[in-house]
Design a protein around this motif. Structure first.
Motif, PDB file in Angstrom:
ATOM      1  N   LEU B  39       1.998   7.097   0.963  1.00  0.00           N
ATOM      2  CA  LEU B  39       1.747   5.645   1.291  1.00  0.00           C
ATOM      3  C   LEU B  39       2.400   4.580   0.547  1.00  0.00           C
ATOM      4  O   LEU B  39       2.881   3.588   0.930  1.00  0.00           O
ATOM      5  N   ALA B  40       1.845   4.739  -0.722  1.00  0.00           N
ATOM      6  CA  ALA B  40       2.195   3.716  -1.918  1.00  0.00           C
ATOM      7  C   ALA B  40       3.773   3.592  -2.023  1.00  0.00           C
ATOM      8  O   ALA B  40       4.377   2.433  -2.079  1.00  0.00           O
ATOM      9  N   GLU B  41       4.567   4.734  -2.016  1.00  0.00           N
ATOM     10  CA  GLU B  41       5.760   4.929  -1.984  1.00  0.00           C
ATOM     11  C   GLU B  41       6.468   3.907  -0.583  1.00  0.00           C
ATOM     12  O   GLU B  41       7.463   3.211  -0.965  1.00  0.00           O
ATOM     13  N   LEU B  42       6.119   4.582   0.451  1.00  0.00           N
ATOM     14  CA  LEU B  42       6.541   3.814   1.543  1.00  0.00           C
ATOM     15  C   LEU B  42       6.431   2.172   1.445  1.00  0.00           C
ATOM     16  O   LEU B  42       7.164   1.547   1.677  1.00  0.00           O
ATOM     17  N   ARG B  43       5.089   1.839   1.040  1.00  0.00           N
ATOM     18  CA  ARG B  43       4.729   0.201   0.952  1.00  0.00           C
ATOM     19  C   ARG B  43       5.874  -0.156   0.036  1.00  0.00           C
ATOM     20  O   ARG B  43       6.273  -1.210   0.209  1.00  0.00           O
TER      21      ARG B  43
END
Lengths: 197, 164
Positions: B39-43
């Motif tokens: 999720l952090a990477e996508l964000r």
């Protein structure tokens, strides 16, 4: 009636004047927004000449369809939709010419992106703003047309999944899948750019 | 992580996940470090793109760029003006429907069951628009089409007679 001062007029006023056939008003609109329309064409097509031609074609269509512009969105948003559709048409023509499907291309490569290790570093850290812009543009150029297009429509044009699906003539599931793989690929590309020397 | 969960995670980030499915994703995030990292990477990727689109500018001058557009939008709309049809178009407009009607009429008449016996008959078809003559001995059929120009001759009115 006093002559209109085009350079001082708002976009709405210029649109109204252009609707009545005032070409000078339309020229002023083009002068204000031509870079944005060209930039959108370029990010999609990755070719300067094509981008110039398509952006000019978009302005011609804009003039012809001015009566259809109801003001639900800004004039630039409306014009951007026109140039995006022209670019998609052009990409589909390319697809037919080289028998390569924008609808199907690179779907199979999604498995690779899905299994890539997660990038934990924020790509926006420690890079100068101008530098990052250039790097992101380069990375976008390395994506397939389908993945790049969905990324542009979502991240730059802020379109919802359903609208992207409608624009690209595919299912919402396909949009989600392409967007996911495109983001993962971008994360990987930006990570590569940030590897310590 | 399964693909459908990955896509749900992304939809959650984009605010496109139905509210009923959010608890499932939130539970996943609470217990799975990989999900949180993804999720952090996508964000991060999303925010990087949103704020840093390339600032491209046209190299062509305003006048040069505009000149091509002006030429295109100044061209008159092509197509024949209403009410000024060419002779060919006029003939097609008149003769094609008349010919088609005649052909259909003949076909219908030939398909009709023929009365037994010999002789000939006149048939008045469809409100005097066409007349047929059929000779059963020879099998010949003649069709008269009632064109507007011939109406005056075929059914002269009183005024015409007086003029003569």
């Amino acid at each position: 009636m006093a002559a209109m001062d085009h350079s001082a007029a708002t976009d709405d006023a210029l649109v109204q004047a252009a609707r009545t056939g005032d070409m000078a008003a339309f020229e002023e609109l083009i002068a204000r927004h031509r870079d944005k329309i060209y930039a959108r064409a370029y990010t999609m097509m990755r070719n300067e000449d094509e981008a110039v031609d398509l952006s000019q074609e978009a302005w011609v269509k804009g003039w012809q369809r001015l009566v259809q512009f109801q003001g639900e969105s800004s004039f630039t948003t409306w014009m951007t939709r026109i140039v995006i559709n022209l670019c998609l048409d052009q990409l589909r023509k390319r697809k037919r010419q080289r028998a390569e499907s924008i609808e199907e291309m690179d779907e199979e490569s999604g498995g690779v992106e899905r299994q890539m290790p997660v990038v934990t570093v924020n790509p926006t850290e420690r890079l100068e703003r101008a530098e990052l812009r250039v790097r992101i543009d380069e990375a976008l150029g390395k994506l397939s047309e389908a993945h790049r297009t969905v990324l542009i429509l979502h991240e730059f044009e802020h379109m919802e999944y359903k609208n992207i699906a409608k624009t690209m003539n595919c299912s919402i599931g396909t949009v989600m899948s392409r967007l996911f793989y495109a983001r993962r690929k971008m994360a990987s590309l930006l990570q590569d750019l940030k590897q310590p020397e | 992580m399964k693909e459908d969960l990955q896509l749900k995670l992304q939809a959650y980030l984009d605010g496109e996940l139905p509210a009923t499915e959010c608890p499932e994703v939130e539970a996943l995030l609470a217990q799975d470090a990989n999900a949180r990292a993804l999720l952090a990477e996508l964000r991060n990727t999303s925010s990087a793109l949103k704020g840093y689109e390339a600032d491209l500018k046209l190299s062509e001058s305003r006048d040069f760029y505009w000149s091509k557009i002006r030429r295109a939008i100044s061209q008159p709309v092509t197509g024949e003006p209403v009410g000024r049809l060419s002779l060919g178009a006029w003939l097609r407009r008149i003769l094609v429907p008349a010919g088609a009607f005649a052909a259909i009429t003949i076909a219908v008449l030939l398909a009709l069951p023929q009365p037994k016996g010999s002789g000939a008959s006149f048939t008045d078809v469809t409100d005097s628009v066409a007349f047929t003559y059929h000779n059963y001995d020879t099998g010949a059929t003649l069709v008269w089409l009632d064109y507007p120009a011939e109406n005056d001759v075929a059914t002269p009115n009183t005024d015409d007679t007086l003029d003569l």
